[in-house]
Each structure stands twice: as structure tokens, then as C-alpha cells.
Design a protein around this motif. Sequence first.
Motif, PDB file in Angstrom:
ATOM      1  N   LEU A 120     106.197  45.732  -0.105  1.00 11.69           N
ATOM      2  CA  LEU A 120     106.429  46.456   1.149  1.00 11.69           C
ATOM      3  C   LEU A 120     105.466  46.048   2.259  1.00 11.69           C
ATOM      4  O   LEU A 120     105.852  45.936   3.426  1.00 11.69           O
ATOM      5  CB  LEU A 120     106.327  47.962   0.908  1.00 11.69           C
ATOM      6  N   PHE A 121     104.194  45.828   1.905  1.00 11.49           N
ATOM      7  CA  PHE A 121     103.167  45.644   2.938  1.00 11.49           C
ATOM      8  C   PHE A 121     102.555  44.239   2.962  1.00 11.49           C
ATOM      9  O   PHE A 121     101.656  43.982   3.766  1.00 11.49           O
ATOM     10  CB  PHE A 121     102.037  46.667   2.731  1.00 11.49           C
ATOM     11  N   GLY A 122     103.028  43.347   2.079  1.00 11.64           N
ATOM     12  CA  GLY A 122     102.383  42.037   1.974  1.00 11.64           C
ATOM     13  C   GLY A 122     102.343  41.247   3.262  1.00 11.64           C
ATOM     14  O   GLY A 122     101.349  40.569   3.556  1.00 11.64           O
ATOM     15  N   THR A 123     103.393  41.319   4.069  1.00 12.51           N
ATOM     16  CA  THR A 123     103.439  40.508   5.297  1.00 12.51           C
ATOM     17  C   THR A 123     102.571  41.080   6.412  1.00 12.51           C
ATOM     18  O   THR A 123     102.427  40.450   7.470  1.00 12.51           O
ATOM     19  CB  THR A 123     104.886  40.379   5.813  1.00 12.51           C
ATOM     20  N   LEU A 124     101.993  42.252   6.195  1.00 12.20           N
ATOM     21  CA  LEU A 124     101.088  42.815   7.198  1.00 12.20           C
ATOM     22  C   LEU A 124      99.823  41.975   7.330  1.00 12.20           C
ATOM     23  O   LEU A 124      99.292  41.793   8.428  1.00 12.20           O
ATOM     24  CB  LEU A 124     100.710  44.256   6.825  1.00 12.20           C
ATOM     25  N   ALA A 141     109.609  47.133   7.893  1.00  6.03           N
ATOM     26  CA  ALA A 141     110.897  46.657   8.418  1.00  6.03           C
ATOM     27  C   ALA A 141     111.120  45.189   8.087  1.00  6.03           C
ATOM     28  O   ALA A 141     112.253  44.747   7.909  1.00  6.03           O
ATOM     29  CB  ALA A 141     110.944  46.874   9.928  1.00  6.03           C
ATOM     30  N   ARG A 142     110.028  44.436   8.002  1.00  2.00           N
ATOM     31  CA  ARG A 142     110.142  42.996   7.768  1.00  2.00           C
ATOM     32  C   ARG A 142     110.517  42.676   6.316  1.00  2.00           C
ATOM     33  O   ARG A 142     111.223  41.701   6.048  1.00  2.00           O
ATOM     34  CB  ARG A 142     108.809  42.325   8.127  1.00  2.00           C
ATOM     35  N   SER A 143     110.062  43.483   5.373  1.00  4.41           N
ATOM     36  CA  SER A 143     110.322  43.222   3.953  1.00  4.41           C
ATOM     37  C   SER A 143     111.812  43.152   3.633  1.00  4.41           C
ATOM     38  O   SER A 143     112.249  42.195   2.972  1.00  4.41           O
ATOM     39  CB  SER A 143     109.631  44.285   3.087  1.00  4.41           C
ATOM     40  N   PRO A 144     112.651  44.101   4.068  1.00  4.38           N
ATOM     41  CA  PRO A 144     114.098  43.973   3.812  1.00  4.38           C
ATOM     42  C   PRO A 144     114.719  42.760   4.495  1.00  4.38           C
ATOM     43  O   PRO A 144     115.622  42.126   3.943  1.00  4.38           O
ATOM     44  CB  PRO A 144     114.674  45.279   4.377  1.00  4.38           C
ATOM     45  N   ARG A 145     114.225  42.413   5.700  1.00  4.28           N
ATOM     46  CA  ARG A 145     114.783  41.259   6.409  1.00  4.28           C
ATOM     47  C   ARG A 145     114.524  39.963   5.651  1.00  4.28           C
ATOM     48  O   ARG A 145     115.332  39.040   5.685  1.00  4.28           O
ATOM     49  CB  ARG A 145     114.192  41.165   7.824  1.00  4.28           C
ATOM     50  N   GLN A 146     113.401  39.893   4.981  1.00  4.51           N
ATOM     51  CA  GLN A 146     113.034  38.684   4.249  1.00  4.51           C
ATOM     52  C   GLN A 146     113.242  38.843   2.741  1.00  4.51           C
ATOM     53  O   GLN A 146     112.698  38.059   1.954  1.00  4.51           O
ATOM     54  CB  GLN A 146     111.559  38.343   4.534  1.00  4.51           C
ATOM     55  N   ARG A 220     108.491  32.764   8.317  1.00  8.13           N
ATOM     56  CA  ARG A 220     109.955  32.659   8.419  1.00  8.13           C
ATOM     57  C   ARG A 220     110.498  33.715   9.372  1.00  8.13           C
ATOM     58  O   ARG A 220     111.397  33.445  10.175  1.00  8.13           O
ATOM     59  CB  ARG A 220     110.590  32.856   7.033  1.00  8.13           C
ATOM     60  N   ASN A 221     109.934  34.908   9.297  1.00  5.21           N
ATOM     61  CA  ASN A 221     110.380  35.984  10.180  1.00  5.21           C
ATOM     62  C   ASN A 221     110.066  35.653  11.636  1.00  5.21           C
ATOM     63  O   ASN A 221     110.889  35.880  12.526  1.00  5.21           O
ATOM     64  CB  ASN A 221     109.711  37.291   9.778  1.00  5.21           C
ATOM     65  N   LEU A 222     108.865  35.103  11.884  1.00  2.00           N
ATOM     66  CA  LEU A 222     108.503  34.714  13.247  1.00  2.00           C
ATOM     67  C   LEU A 222     109.429  33.620  13.765  1.00  2.00           C
ATOM     68  O   LEU A 222     109.839  33.633  14.928  1.00  2.00           O
ATOM     69  CB  LEU A 222     107.050  34.223  13.288  1.00  2.00           C
ATOM     70  N   ARG A 223     109.755  32.673  12.901  1.00  2.00           N
ATOM     71  CA  ARG A 223     110.633  31.587  13.328  1.00  2.00           C
ATOM     72  C   ARG A 223     112.021  32.112  13.675  1.00  2.00           C
ATOM     73  O   ARG A 223     112.631  31.690  14.656  1.00  2.00           O
ATOM     74  CB  ARG A 223     110.746  30.525  12.231  1.00  2.00           C
TER      75      ARG A 223
END
Length: 237
Positions: A120-124, A141-146, A220-223
Motif C-alpha cells: 500500500l505505501f511502498g511507492t511513498l 491511490a497509486r498502488s491500485p494503478r500500478q 512508471r506512474n510518473l511516466r
Amino acid sequence: MYALRWLTLAYVVANCVITIADTWFEDTWYFMFLYAPFGTVFWFCFYWKLLGAPRLQKRFKQFGSFAIWNFLLIYLLPIGSAELILVLFEAAPAETIEQSFWALGYFLLIMLVLYLPYYLFGTLFPAMILKRSDTVRSALARSPRQAGYLLPRFFGIFLPISILSAVLYTVVQFADADMQPITTAGDINSFSLLLMAISVPLSVLSEAVFMVISKTAYLRNLRELGDLPEFDAEVFA
């Protein structure tokens, strides 16, 4: 990278020392918080190298907020939740605890609270290294997207390594006093010492694997958003 190798070695040695000392005490949950200071420093430096962050950025200011959130989300939240579940489980009637269904449920619930915060929080954390205006809500929000990228690698690479390390760690932790890697009297048990020597590097490896996965998911999310800075794009490439 040379400095990172020494940092990794120091982190492995520190974890070995804590693991040995941990076997001398009964309450292992609270003792696990001793891993946090070393883990936080390792995570911060490892992410910094992975992301190729500019050297001119002020690391110490970033480290303060990084350390707080890392402790709260990766140590306090999962360990505190697991301790609460353990207390509730032990308070249940004896006949309930002895049922295999409840024991399996307890095990799965413990696994869930220990590993779910990573997903859940790894990309923070890479966002904090890059000084992005990121929040815990953004990471959620980013975790489900990726999920398409995260989940196969989370379950296929990170989790197996981490669980194997945890199993070996548990064997060492709950061994009889004469089976401890190094007893309080100074006696050495070569088998337990070998298990610990395998468990600790595996644990560090699982953390490194997770950081690579979460870093890539974040980039990947930023891209996808068209918001990948120049030096991040070089790392991503």
C-alpha cells in the motif's frame, strides 16, 4: 555503489547482532523495533542510489521525514497490528485456539498485516527521496494503478524471499536455549548460526528487491502521468 556495498554489509552485521540478542529474550515483538534505525538508514541510502538523486539535494532534511514515515508505516503499523492480533488470539478460549481453522486464520491475518503496508505505501518512499509533494493518500491511490506491475513481482519475487527468511528466523528465535546461535554463556550452535547466516542476508535481499520494485512502480506512474523529470527518466531507462 562501493559505499552502498559497505552499507549493506554493515546492515547485515547489525541485523545479525540484533537477531542473536533477540534470542536471549522472550518478547520478540517489541525487540523487533531495534531493527528500525538501521533499516531506515539502509532504505534511505538504497533508494537514493536507485533513483540517482542529485547530490546537491539536502539529504538530512529529507531523511527526517523519510525516517518518521518509514518507522510508522513499515515498523510500527505492521508490528503493532500483529501484536494486537496476538493479544486477541491469546485471549480467545483454549478450545478455539486449538482449532486448526482459527490457527490458519491467525497465521493469514498476521501475514496480511505484516506485508500489506509494503504494497500500500511502498511507492511513498521514492517520492519522498525525489522531494515530491506526495502523501500517504497518494501512495494508496497509486498502488491500485500500478497493481499490474506490483502484484506479480510482490507475490512472485519479494514475498517468497521474505517468507523463507521469516521461517528461518522463526526457527532460530524459538529454538531451545541450548540451540541458540550464541547462548548467553558464550556457547555456539553451528546449525542455528548457519540458519541465521542464511536468514539475515535473505531478509536484506528481500528489502532490496522490494525497493527496486516500488521504485520502478513509482517511476512508471510518473511516466504515465507525463511527469518524469530528466534525471528520473535516465534511471527509468
